[in-house]
Design a protein around this motif. Structure first.
Motif, PDB file in Angstrom:
ATOM      1  N   GLN A 125      38.964  37.673  38.028  1.00  0.00           N
ATOM      2  CA  GLN A 125      37.592  38.114  38.215  1.00  0.00           C
ATOM      3  C   GLN A 125      37.515  39.258  39.219  1.00  0.00           C
ATOM      4  O   GLN A 125      36.842  40.267  38.984  1.00  0.00           O
ATOM      5  CB  GLN A 125      36.729  36.947  38.697  1.00  0.00           C
ATOM      6  CG  GLN A 125      35.297  37.331  39.004  1.00  0.00           C
ATOM      7  CD  GLN A 125      34.428  36.147  39.398  1.00  0.00           C
ATOM      8  OE1 GLN A 125      33.349  35.963  38.867  1.00  0.00           O
ATOM      9  NE2 GLN A 125      34.901  35.341  40.326  1.00  0.00           N
ATOM     10  N   GLN A 126      38.216  39.120  40.340  1.00  0.00           N
ATOM     11  CA  GLN A 126      38.189  40.162  41.355  1.00  0.00           C
ATOM     12  C   GLN A 126      38.822  41.455  40.839  1.00  0.00           C
ATOM     13  O   GLN A 126      38.342  42.559  41.145  1.00  0.00           O
ATOM     14  CB  GLN A 126      38.905  39.688  42.618  1.00  0.00           C
ATOM     15  CG  GLN A 126      38.187  38.578  43.369  1.00  0.00           C
ATOM     16  CD  GLN A 126      36.826  39.009  43.880  1.00  0.00           C
ATOM     17  OE1 GLN A 126      36.594  40.178  44.187  1.00  0.00           O
ATOM     18  NE2 GLN A 126      35.895  38.058  43.974  1.00  0.00           N
ATOM     19  N   ALA A 127      39.886  41.324  40.047  1.00  0.00           N
ATOM     20  CA  ALA A 127      40.508  42.509  39.466  1.00  0.00           C
ATOM     21  C   ALA A 127      39.542  43.216  38.519  1.00  0.00           C
ATOM     22  O   ALA A 127      39.463  44.455  38.488  1.00  0.00           O
ATOM     23  CB  ALA A 127      41.795  42.120  38.733  1.00  0.00           C
ATOM     24  N   ALA A 128      38.791  42.446  37.747  1.00  0.00           N
ATOM     25  CA  ALA A 128      37.808  43.038  36.843  1.00  0.00           C
ATOM     26  C   ALA A 128      36.695  43.725  37.630  1.00  0.00           C
ATOM     27  O   ALA A 128      36.262  44.837  37.278  1.00  0.00           O
ATOM     28  CB  ALA A 128      37.232  41.969  35.919  1.00  0.00           C
ATOM     29  N   VAL A 129      36.215  43.080  38.695  1.00  0.00           N
ATOM     30  CA  VAL A 129      35.167  43.673  39.530  1.00  0.00           C
ATOM     31  C   VAL A 129      35.609  45.036  40.063  1.00  0.00           C
ATOM     32  O   VAL A 129      34.806  45.979  40.148  1.00  0.00           O
ATOM     33  CB  VAL A 129      34.815  42.720  40.702  1.00  0.00           C
ATOM     34  CG1 VAL A 129      34.012  43.444  41.782  1.00  0.00           C
ATOM     35  CG2 VAL A 129      34.034  41.517  40.185  1.00  0.00           C
ATOM     36  N   HIS A 130      36.893  45.168  40.381  1.00  0.00           N
ATOM     37  CA  HIS A 130      37.407  46.420  40.938  1.00  0.00           C
ATOM     38  C   HIS A 130      37.893  47.394  39.870  1.00  0.00           C
ATOM     39  O   HIS A 130      38.577  48.380  40.185  1.00  0.00           O
ATOM     40  CB  HIS A 130      38.513  46.115  41.939  1.00  0.00           C
ATOM     41  CG  HIS A 130      37.999  45.530  43.225  1.00  0.00           C
ATOM     42  ND1 HIS A 130      37.785  44.173  43.400  1.00  0.00           N
ATOM     43  CD2 HIS A 130      37.601  46.115  44.385  1.00  0.00           C
ATOM     44  CE1 HIS A 130      37.308  43.954  44.613  1.00  0.00           C
ATOM     45  NE2 HIS A 130      37.178  45.101  45.221  1.00  0.00           N
ATOM     46  N   GLY A 131      37.539  47.104  38.609  1.00  0.00           N
ATOM     47  CA  GLY A 131      37.774  48.079  37.557  1.00  0.00           C
ATOM     48  C   GLY A 131      39.169  48.146  36.999  1.00  0.00           C
ATOM     49  O   GLY A 131      39.530  49.142  36.346  1.00  0.00           O
ATOM     50  N   LEU A 132      39.980  47.092  37.203  1.00  0.00           N
ATOM     51  CA  LEU A 132      41.364  47.154  36.745  1.00  0.00           C
ATOM     52  C   LEU A 132      41.521  46.894  35.250  1.00  0.00           C
ATOM     53  O   LEU A 132      42.568  47.191  34.679  1.00  0.00           O
ATOM     54  CB  LEU A 132      42.223  46.160  37.521  1.00  0.00           C
ATOM     55  CG  LEU A 132      42.373  46.435  39.019  1.00  0.00           C
ATOM     56  CD1 LEU A 132      43.299  45.412  39.649  1.00  0.00           C
ATOM     57  CD2 LEU A 132      42.889  47.847  39.254  1.00  0.00           C
ATOM     58  N   GLY A 133      40.504  46.302  34.609  1.00  0.00           N
ATOM     59  CA  GLY A 133      40.627  46.039  33.178  1.00  0.00           C
ATOM     60  C   GLY A 133      39.580  45.069  32.689  1.00  0.00           C
ATOM     61  O   GLY A 133      38.591  44.784  33.371  1.00  0.00           O
ATOM     62  N   ILE A 134      39.837  44.532  31.484  1.00  0.00           N
ATOM     63  CA  ILE A 134      38.949  43.577  30.828  1.00  0.00           C
ATOM     64  C   ILE A 134      39.495  42.173  31.049  1.00  0.00           C
ATOM     65  O   ILE A 134      40.698  41.939  30.950  1.00  0.00           O
ATOM     66  CB  ILE A 134      38.858  43.856  29.318  1.00  0.00           C
ATOM     67  CG1 ILE A 134      38.259  45.239  29.063  1.00  0.00           C
ATOM     68  CG2 ILE A 134      38.031  42.793  28.604  1.00  0.00           C
ATOM     69  CD1 ILE A 134      38.302  45.629  27.594  1.00  0.00           C
ATOM     70  N   ALA A 135      38.607  41.225  31.303  1.00  0.00           N
ATOM     71  CA  ALA A 135      39.004  39.826  31.465  1.00  0.00           C
ATOM     72  C   ALA A 135      38.223  38.963  30.486  1.00  0.00           C
ATOM     73  O   ALA A 135      37.065  39.235  30.191  1.00  0.00           O
ATOM     74  CB  ALA A 135      38.746  39.350  32.888  1.00  0.00           C
ATOM     75  N   CYS A 136      38.877  37.931  29.989  1.00  0.00           N
ATOM     76  CA  CYS A 136      38.231  36.912  29.166  1.00  0.00           C
ATOM     77  C   CYS A 136      38.202  35.649  30.011  1.00  0.00           C
ATOM     78  O   CYS A 136      39.238  35.023  30.253  1.00  0.00           O
ATOM     79  CB  CYS A 136      39.022  36.692  27.873  1.00  0.00           C
ATOM     80  SG  CYS A 136      38.299  35.451  26.772  1.00  0.00           S
ATOM     81  N   LEU A 137      36.993  35.283  30.486  1.00  0.00           N
ATOM     82  CA  LEU A 137      36.869  34.216  31.463  1.00  0.00           C
ATOM     83  C   LEU A 137      35.714  33.282  31.121  1.00  0.00           C
ATOM     84  O   LEU A 137      34.763  33.669  30.441  1.00  0.00           O
ATOM     85  CB  LEU A 137      36.625  34.801  32.860  1.00  0.00           C
ATOM     86  CG  LEU A 137      37.833  35.446  33.550  1.00  0.00           C
ATOM     87  CD1 LEU A 137      37.379  36.256  34.762  1.00  0.00           C
ATOM     88  CD2 LEU A 137      38.848  34.393  33.957  1.00  0.00           C
ATOM     89  N   SER A 138      35.813  32.069  31.637  1.00  0.00           N
ATOM     90  CA  SER A 138      34.737  31.102  31.485  1.00  0.00           C
ATOM     91  C   SER A 138      33.454  31.643  32.110  1.00  0.00           C
ATOM     92  O   SER A 138      33.470  32.271  33.178  1.00  0.00           O
ATOM     93  CB  SER A 138      35.129  29.787  32.171  1.00  0.00           C
ATOM     94  OG  SER A 138      34.004  28.951  32.338  1.00  0.00           O
TER      95      SER A 138
END
Length: 215
Positions: free
Chosen positions: A138-151
């Motif tokens: 989640q934190q990586a996604a917030v910082h723009g590193l990529g797309i996450a598939c999360l609950s």
């Protein structure tokens, strides 16, 4: 034992209710010990009798365990608002194939569900970063590193705060079944039976859906 998403986001309100119930029942003494790990590790520990009961969000592949459907979960594709695919028009499958994917490790229930939902469409993750927890993803996604598939349990606060955005894609909605697991041949003590009954009631009580949206 609980797999990581359940352990971090569902177990706190569940145990809060359990503690309140124990207090109202005037139990003389009780202790709980919680182990959190990925689905594979929790299932293995329950099968080895190292844990009395497991709450997992992935599929269980241990033949010696009794597996009971528990809560339902929804997974969403998210990225930072500044990500090129966080736009009003749906991303194409080609867009998704070229994206950097933030992934959990093999053995994680989230990773297994993600693979089952996405790989029939993407065929492979061409570029990816593997992380050991949903919070790290989640934190990586917030910082723009990529797309996450999360609950949705994981990302609901970041979505509400505008730090993440759900992506419009041609991938169908992703639902998964969480499970409660115990050894098939374990003698269930009265205390364990009481907890299983409480967890089952928690999953089927309508008001708890709203409670989980706050955690």
């Amino acid at each position: 034992g609980a797999s990581t998403t359940i352990g971090n986001y569902v177990l706190p309100p569940l145990l809060g209710g359990w503690a309140a119930w124990q207090a109202s029942d005037q139990a003389s003494a009780w202790q709980s010990k919680v182990q959190i790990g990925n689905t594979e590790k929790i299932a293995r520990a329950v099968a080895d009798f190292a844990l009395d009961v497991g709450l997992i969000e992935g599929a269980c592949h241990e033949a010696t365990l009794q597996v009971t459907p528990w809560l339902q979960d929804t997974l969403v594709l998210v990225a930072a608002p500044t990500h090129p695919l966080a736009r009003s028009t749906p991303a194409t499958l080609d867009d998704l194939r070229e994206a950097v994917w933030l992934l959990r490790e093999p053995g994680s229930g989230t990773r297994e569900t993600t693979d089952q939902a996405l790989l029939p469409h993407l065929h492979a993750y061409r570029r990816s970063i593997e992380l050991g927890s949903s919070e790290a993803m989640q934190q990586a996604a917030v910082h723009g590193l990529g797309i996450a598939c999360l609950s949705r349990w994981v990302v609901q606060d970041k979505l509400a705060a505008g730090q993440l955005r759900c992506l419009a894609t041609p991938v169908p909605a992703i639902q998964r079944q969480c499970h409660l697991i115990v050894p098939r041949h374990k003698q269930i003590t009265p205390g364990l039976q009481a907890f299983i009954a409480f967890a089952t009631a928690f999953a089927t009580t309508p008001g708890n859906a709203a409670l989980l949206q706050k955690h």
